[in-house]
Design a protein around this motif. Sequence first.
Motif, mmCIF file in Angstrom:
data_model
loop_
_atom_site.group_PDB
_atom_site.id
_atom_site.type_symbol
_atom_site.label_atom_id
_atom_site.label_comp_id
_atom_site.label_asym_id
_atom_site.label_seq_id
_atom_site.Cartn_x
_atom_site.Cartn_y
_atom_site.Cartn_z
ATOM 1 N N PRO A 1 0.467 -0.940 -0.087
ATOM 2 C CA PRO A 1 0.009 -0.178 0.162
ATOM 3 C C PRO A 1 0.708 1.567 -0.426
ATOM 4 O O PRO A 1 0.728 2.079 -0.886
ATOM 5 N N GLU A 2 1.984 1.494 0.865
ATOM 6 C CA GLU A 2 2.949 2.530 1.239
ATOM 7 C C GLU A 2 2.929 2.841 -0.646
ATOM 8 O O GLU A 2 3.319 3.636 -0.898
ATOM 9 N N GLU A 3 4.056 1.372 -1.717
ATOM 10 C CA GLU A 3 4.802 1.539 -2.388
ATOM 11 C C GLU A 3 3.214 2.476 -3.695
ATOM 12 O O GLU A 3 3.701 3.237 -3.980
ATOM 13 N N CYS A 4 1.812 1.431 -3.095
ATOM 14 C CA CYS A 4 0.929 2.184 -3.979
ATOM 15 C C CYS A 4 0.992 3.726 -4.334
ATOM 16 O O CYS A 4 0.547 4.074 -5.373
ATOM 17 N N ASP A 5 0.595 3.805 -2.831
ATOM 18 C CA ASP A 5 0.697 6.272 -2.825
ATOM 19 C C ASP A 5 1.870 6.601 -3.154
ATOM 20 O O ASP A 5 2.176 7.987 -3.520
ATOM 21 N N GLN A 6 3.499 5.612 -3.048
ATOM 22 C CA GLN A 6 5.091 6.652 -3.570
ATOM 23 C C GLN A 6 5.035 6.332 -5.702
ATOM 24 O O GLN A 6 5.465 7.960 -5.699
ATOM 25 N N ILE A 7 4.205 6.086 -5.861
ATOM 26 C CA ILE A 7 5.077 5.744 -7.716
ATOM 27 C C ILE A 7 3.920 6.582 -8.922
ATOM 28 O O ILE A 7 2.965 6.666 -7.831
ATOM 29 N N ALA A 8 4.512 7.045 -9.265
ATOM 30 C CA ALA A 8 3.879 8.091 -10.234
ATOM 31 C C ALA A 8 4.124 7.846 -11.353
ATOM 32 O O ALA A 8 2.209 8.355 -11.777
ATOM 33 N N THR A 9 4.049 6.530 -12.640
ATOM 34 C CA THR A 9 3.544 6.596 -13.221
ATOM 35 C C THR A 9 3.779 4.471 -13.259
ATOM 36 O O THR A 9 4.606 3.964 -12.498
ATOM 37 N N LEU A 10 2.702 4.112 -14.494
ATOM 38 C CA LEU A 10 2.779 2.820 -14.442
ATOM 39 C C LEU A 10 4.321 2.350 -14.507
ATOM 40 O O LEU A 10 4.565 0.657 -14.316
ATOM 41 N N ALA A 11 4.703 2.551 -15.517
ATOM 42 C CA ALA A 11 6.524 2.132 -15.687
ATOM 43 C C ALA A 11 7.371 1.844 -14.220
ATOM 44 O O ALA A 11 8.077 0.953 -14.103
ATOM 45 N N GLU A 12 6.879 2.892 -13.562
ATOM 46 C CA GLU A 12 7.921 3.047 -12.328
ATOM 47 C C GLU A 12 7.461 1.807 -11.534
ATOM 48 O O GLU A 12 7.297 0.836 -10.477
ATOM 49 N N VAL A 13 5.380 1.041 -11.816
ATOM 50 C CA VAL A 13 4.879 0.068 -11.170
ATOM 51 C C VAL A 13 5.445 -1.476 -12.106
ATOM 52 O O VAL A 13 5.324 -2.217 -11.094
ATOM 53 N N GLU A 14 5.629 -1.110 -13.102
ATOM 54 C CA GLU A 14 6.205 -2.239 -13.809
ATOM 55 C C GLU A 14 7.813 -2.808 -13.036
ATOM 56 O O GLU A 14 7.765 -3.739 -12.545
ATOM 57 N N ALA A 15 8.761 -1.839 -13.046
ATOM 58 C CA ALA A 15 10.000 -1.737 -12.362
ATOM 59 C C ALA A 15 9.572 -2.774 -10.884
ATOM 60 O O ALA A 15 10.385 -3.592 -10.683
ATOM 61 N N LEU A 16 8.946 -2.013 -10.413
ATOM 62 C CA LEU A 16 8.883 -3.048 -9.090
ATOM 63 C C LEU A 16 7.780 -4.371 -8.618
ATOM 64 O O LEU A 16 8.604 -5.027 -8.201
ATOM 65 N N ALA A 17 7.153 -4.299 -9.716
ATOM 66 C CA ALA A 17 6.264 -5.349 -9.788
ATOM 67 C C ALA A 17 7.271 -6.617 -10.367
ATOM 68 O O ALA A 17 7.946 -8.190 -10.219
ATOM 69 N N ARG A 18 8.415 -6.645 -10.921
ATOM 70 C CA ARG A 18 9.256 -7.240 -11.627
ATOM 71 C C ARG A 18 9.987 -7.925 -10.131
ATOM 72 O O ARG A 18 10.356 -8.645 -10.926
ATOM 73 N N THR A 19 10.402 -7.021 -9.632
ATOM 74 C CA THR A 19 11.296 -7.224 -8.630
ATOM 75 C C THR A 19 10.987 -8.083 -7.166
ATOM 76 O O THR A 19 11.471 -9.210 -6.454
ATOM 77 N N ARG A 20 9.634 -8.847 -7.697
ATOM 78 C CA ARG A 20 8.833 -9.616 -6.625
ATOM 79 C C ARG A 20 8.437 -11.144 -7.076
ATOM 80 O O ARG A 20 8.901 -11.348 -8.548
#
Length: 189
Positions: free
Chosen positions: A170-189
């Motif tokens: 949830p914290e990351e959800c509030d911090q990210i600014a773009t879908l590219a950031e979501v993709e980059a973070l999700a790749r590490t999981r």
Amino acid sequence: MLGGMIDHRWTWRSPALARAIGALEAELELAWARLLAELDVAPGSSEETALGWLVADSPDEHDWRVVDAALDRLTCPFCAATLTRGPATCHRCALYHGMRFAARETDRPNVPPGNEHAIRVSFAVARNRARYTPRARVGYELLLPGLVAGELPTTAQAQAAKALINKLTPEECDQIATLAEVEALARTR
Ligand SMILES: [Zn+2]
């Protein structure tokens, strides 16, 4: 024109979202000014407040911009916040927030059908953040600039984005600014 309204642009997660919200808020102001002119109602008068309640109570008779503009001008009689912006425990605010979605949504020319509905929902979520979870907020808020530009993701695209968002805290959800950031973070999981 936006005098008196809360300037919350600095809190938006990205400049693109700030621009989209700003453009839509300007459209709200314009729609409201037009209605006042049509009905010969003076801004700042008690008639304007009465008209606001009339619109808020009959959202299905007006475009959603007019309804949201009316809500922005009304004070909740129970919690004294701007109507719909009160705490989650205020039933009156919750009632009017729900009612706003009965307003008319008319797609602009040359956009996919449903674009206007997506805009109005995303805009309402972004401006009533406390009513939604971080995961719900980020999905709608990342979408809004593209929607205003006339896009509409397919169901498959929306589901793919949701699957990525679900990998974030949830914290990351509030911090990210773009879908590219979501993709980059999700790749590490
Ligand atoms: Zn309230």
